[in-house]
Design an enzyme around this catalytic site. Sequence first.
Site, short mmCIF file in Angstrom:
data_model
loop_
_atom_site.label_atom_id
_atom_site.label_comp_id
_atom_site.label_asym_id
_atom_site.label_seq_id
_atom_site.Cartn_x
_atom_site.Cartn_y
_atom_site.Cartn_z
N GLY A 151 0.82 -1.21 0.00
CA GLY A 151 0.00 0.00 0.00
C GLY A 151 0.85 1.25 0.00
N GLY A 162 0.24 5.77 0.25
CA GLY A 162 -0.69 6.89 0.39
C GLY A 162 0.07 8.18 0.61
CB VAL A 192 2.01 -0.10 4.22
CG1 VAL A 192 1.91 -1.20 5.28
CG2 VAL A 192 1.47 1.22 4.77
CE LYS A 240 0.73 1.69 8.95
NZ LYS A 240 -0.43 2.46 9.42
CG ASP A 289 -6.82 10.49 9.53
OD1 ASP A 289 -7.91 10.92 9.10
OD2 ASP A 289 -5.92 10.07 8.77
#
Length: 672
Positions: free
Chosen positions: A405, A407, A412, A425, A521
């Site tokens: 992943g 973003g 990740v 991460k 968040d």
Amino acid sequence: MGHILVLVVAAWALLIQQQAAIAEEQHDELRPITLPGCPDKCGDISIPFPFGMIPGCFREGFDITCNHSFQPPRAFLAYREGSPIQATTFSFFSVNKTSGNYSLVDKANGPIPPVELIDISVAESDARAYGPVAFVCNTNATGGILMDTYTSMEFLVDSPEGPFLVSPVRNVLVGVGVEVQPSVSKFNTTGDRDDPLTSCSSTLNGDLQLASNGSCTGRGCCQASLPGTRPLTGVTVSMPPKTLVNNLWVTNPCSFAMVVQNSWYNFSTADLYGDTSNRFPRGVPYVIDFAIRNASCPAKGQQPPPGYACVSGNSSCADVTNGYICKCLEHYEGNPYIPNGCQGVIGGFFVMAALLFVILLRKEKKKMREFYEKNGGPLLEKANMIKIFKKEDLKEILKTRNLIGAGNFGEVYKVLLDNKLVAVKKPKTGKVEHNEQFANEVIIQSQVIHKNIVRLIGCCLEVDIPMLVYEFVTNGNLEDILHNNNAVPLNMDVRLSIASQSADGLAYMHSRTSNKILHGDVKPANILLDDNFMPKISDFGISRLIARDKEHAEYVIGDLSYMDPVYKETGLLTEKSDVYSFGVVILELISRKRSTYYNGNNILVSNFLEAHKEEKQLIELFDNEIADTSNLELLYSLAKIAVECLNLDVDQRPSMMDVAHRLLLLNRLRNL
């Protein structure tokens, strides 16, 4: 004396580098990239096998058309029925000036050209191509023209899974405009719009000075990652007509959006002004992954099957999505798809190179130690609950094959570390504020042990921005489960359990730890699910200590679609900010509709708050999958809790502990 020695070594190293470069260039001229007798150039573009331009020079599906009507000639993926294409749909629209609503007047299909290549990399198993740009432009105060784009990688009619996929990792969606909300959906041959795979939103609320060059965070420019959960055989970029405000069509008539190579586009405020419909006449670069599809690597010791592609003696095979790719072995370069294509890398002057390596190694170790101390290493050494990983420990983890992943915050990676599946991460860019504060936050989070909170296992401090190591949660995140096209069915009991346990995790963070932890968040993407759909809260605390740049730190952090309006206005984060965001999550659970922020308004929240005034209207917003008679009373109860969480009067919102308690009671009553 030591200083002079370093200068001498550096001078010799430069000479070695120049000589090696000359030798390597001469070697490259002799190193073949395609089969004997086959052309390997189209204009300025190299065409390595398995690609080729004449019969017998390419594998099936990899044929290239070299168009010599251009100077220099241009390379295209061969065009025939069912081959990769890029098309456009034009729609003319009219706008009601009073209401701001629009209606489509006419629709026409644009040309359907083949895909034009920019370059091909066998080493990276990808190619870059020019992709079309979607736009919406106002031709006057009450109407305009809209262009959506369609890109298809489906190569053969009889074999819909051709060799090409749109790369979800190396491309992003970018939208530019005064007010724009582009989306990407799966390519649809009928031209109809599917549910979006991803979208972003940009609005300036009439204040054009909020936009700044190089910033693509929703003020004149927005950006979103592409989903990596399934193969992307094609994408559609859609642009809804923007709302006309104060005759902005005169100075800002156009907005545009594109799927583009990550980091290629650098936002300029000049792109907000004038007619930008032809801003990129040949398109924009995007990345295509290629592989040998519908096949897999032979098992160790197994005889390669007929048609096996990795034919070089110094090559290896690696399985990828729906197929495999070929790579040269370590210390070899070239083309693994042709015989003798992988050849040893030229070396020389080993003694001087080794000396240079020692110097660089010492500098690297010194730099790593400086990072370690800057990131609070000495303080973290005293904490027994956190494991500090060396940079070398994570070196093999940060490979493309382990990437799961990416973003705005970073990337990740999933890997087996110390016989445990973990998620690593790696932030993109930025700096760590206050090393002691960061170290204390890491210690606090490492001590948070709760079944509904993702556990922080350790960190790596020998890098500029610390990498964080978390437990791996197997079933992805709630956003994908709820909203992706491959979303799984979720009955009422599972949804209630997800809500109840997520609330319990947040309540633990707020009230049951020695140091209150605020998330900041809360959204479905940050609620991970294991194989039994047990939720685990992720991405809290540390992300606020890592600022991507100075400008980013001046704004509140979070997703506008879930953000507490009070937090947005004041920048003051409290536990009630998390309560508001969790109220939005409950709405998504019971409606299975995505929360979207448009024109300063949360559409999902507004619809629920309006319908809550009259319960008969609420039922229309519930997900049909669960909106049966046996569930209605429970759905109304959940909607009531959500509405209380969304109260604009912060003092009237329940605490997270109260929300968790009420959801637990609903869950127990459900199971009686």
